[in-house]
Design a protein around this motif. Sequence first.
Motif, PDB file in Angstrom:
ATOM      1  N   PRO A  75       4.169   3.880   8.302  1.00 33.70           N
ATOM      2  CA  PRO A  75       3.886   4.272   6.917  1.00 33.70           C
ATOM      3  C   PRO A  75       5.039   5.078   6.315  1.00 33.70           C
ATOM      4  O   PRO A  75       5.718   5.819   7.032  1.00 33.70           O
ATOM      5  CB  PRO A  75       2.631   5.147   7.041  1.00 33.70           C
ATOM      6  N   GLY A  79       2.195   8.316   2.993  1.00 36.57           N
ATOM      7  CA  GLY A  79       1.072   8.446   3.932  1.00 36.57           C
ATOM      8  C   GLY A  79       1.009   9.847   4.516  1.00 36.57           C
ATOM      9  O   GLY A  79       2.032  10.504   4.708  1.00 36.57           O
ATOM     10  N   THR A 207      -2.534   4.473   3.512  1.00 36.75           N
ATOM     11  CA  THR A 207      -1.584   4.654   4.621  1.00 36.75           C
ATOM     12  C   THR A 207      -1.762   6.024   5.284  1.00 36.75           C
ATOM     13  O   THR A 207      -0.844   6.553   5.896  1.00 36.75           O
ATOM     14  CB  THR A 207      -0.121   4.479   4.143  1.00 36.75           C
ATOM     15  N   ALA A 225       1.827   0.821   7.235  1.00 37.38           N
ATOM     16  CA  ALA A 225       2.363   0.739   5.872  1.00 37.38           C
ATOM     17  C   ALA A 225       1.668  -0.369   5.089  1.00 37.38           C
ATOM     18  O   ALA A 225       1.422  -0.235   3.898  1.00 37.38           O
ATOM     19  CB  ALA A 225       3.864   0.468   5.924  1.00 37.38           C
TER      20      ALA A 225
END
Length: 415
Positions: A75, A79, A207, A225
Amino acid sequence: MNAAAPITPGKVLVVGLGISGMATAIRLRQAGWEPTIVERAPGRRTEGYFIATMGAGQAAARRLGVLDDLPDRTPGPDGANFDVDRDGNSRRSVGIFDIPLDPRPMLQLRGDVEDTLFTALPADVEVRCQTTPTRISQDDDGVDVVLRNTVTGAETTERYELVVGADGLRSTVRSLVFGPHEQYLHPLGYMIAAFQLSRVPAGLGPTDGAMQFEVGRSLIVYPFADHLPTALFSYRTEDIDAEFAGSPVDRIREVYGPAPYGELLEEVIIEFGDAESRLFDSATQVKMDSWHRGRVVLVGDSAWCPTLYSGMGSSSGMAGGQLLGDVLENSSGSLDDALTEWERRMRPYTDAYQQAGLLGAQLFTPGDKKAIAMRRGFMAARRSRLLRPVLALLLKAIPSFRMRNADIAAETAAA
Ligand SMILES: Cc1cc2nc3c(=O)[nH]c(=O)nc-3n(C[C@H](O)[C@H](O)[C@H](O)COP(=O)(O)OP(=O)(O)OC[C@H]3O[C@@H](n4cnc5c(N)ncnc54)[C@H](O)[C@@H]3O)c2cc1C
């Protein structure tokens, strides 16, 4: 080809269409061998759970020519990771593999690595599913393998110059050639359950990841991701056999009880019950004095399973298969010399990864409140701008951390 004579590449049977089997087949084909892969399952697995490919795996993937094709689902900065508890408290943390290592781990699904390797298999490598070995016998010149079609029950006997057992933790090749599982399996006293979530849990962004650590049990939601998260339950147990007596879902409810579980745990347990496929198993290492016997050699989890707690099973499977091909290609001695040389080069790394697995088990599933506090401190150090560089230096000094990122083929070529 006599096992004591110089090596001439010939027919090789690879048992297992997992990461280790495919990595081995790719490299052996490059080295002039003619691999056939047999797989017990009806077809290739897809997706699966979260995997971090460390530097050692990345180096092996580069040598196999597949590194650029491995998707990296780590990510981005949007995130976040949260430490949560069942009372609804939540605090910012770091992802479990957000470790200051160079190169940094690539986060993927197991299926990503398997897809990439499968695509890279040369067209002339035969892959036969629903096929398993039932008998293996060898003489100086070759190995006779009885292969059974698991659907029709039909059996054929085929002869190979080399057999590679890459058939995982409960390897059939190992039990047929080296002896029963009990001799080699070392359960660590933990159970794991892993599966694919069908949606992002409430309260998390697409994420975001989350971790809930309690004494002797934990839940981790791994974010990606560009993919739905996967979840991992990990808990301590005193009686592995009893764990398999009932339904995994009931067992998870019991172990993580009593209710109320809190919002995240409740949601993930319900999803676990609904999941189409789930892994529920004990965390078990494989320990063997030797990974080869005559013309039969084991690679990956079948030989040295370090468990998920090391984060090195997939990486070491790729590295082991890649190095095996290197050594067989470049050896001027006999097959036995080459396999001994391969083990000598691989073993310090797998030993270190197994050690890391023992330590990792305590980080994934702290045994008491003190261990939970220590884990929290470790995670906080990773988040701190001041402490992170210090931690990076410290980790570099710890051999098992350094070895996670080693280019094993290069590092051991010099030795
Ligand atoms: C939840 C979880 C998280 C993990 N996270 C990480 C991580 O972050 N990083 C990492 O590096 N590793 C991780 N691992 C470990 C990694 O997934 C394994 O070490 C790796 O996939 C092992 O690959 P393998 O090919 O050796 O064995 P396997 O993946 O077990 O493949 C063996 C293959 O052989 C087949 N087979 C079995 N028996 C037979 C038979 N009798 N005949 C024919 N075929 C047979 C199986 O169907 C399978 O296809 C994790 C593992 C788990 C469970």
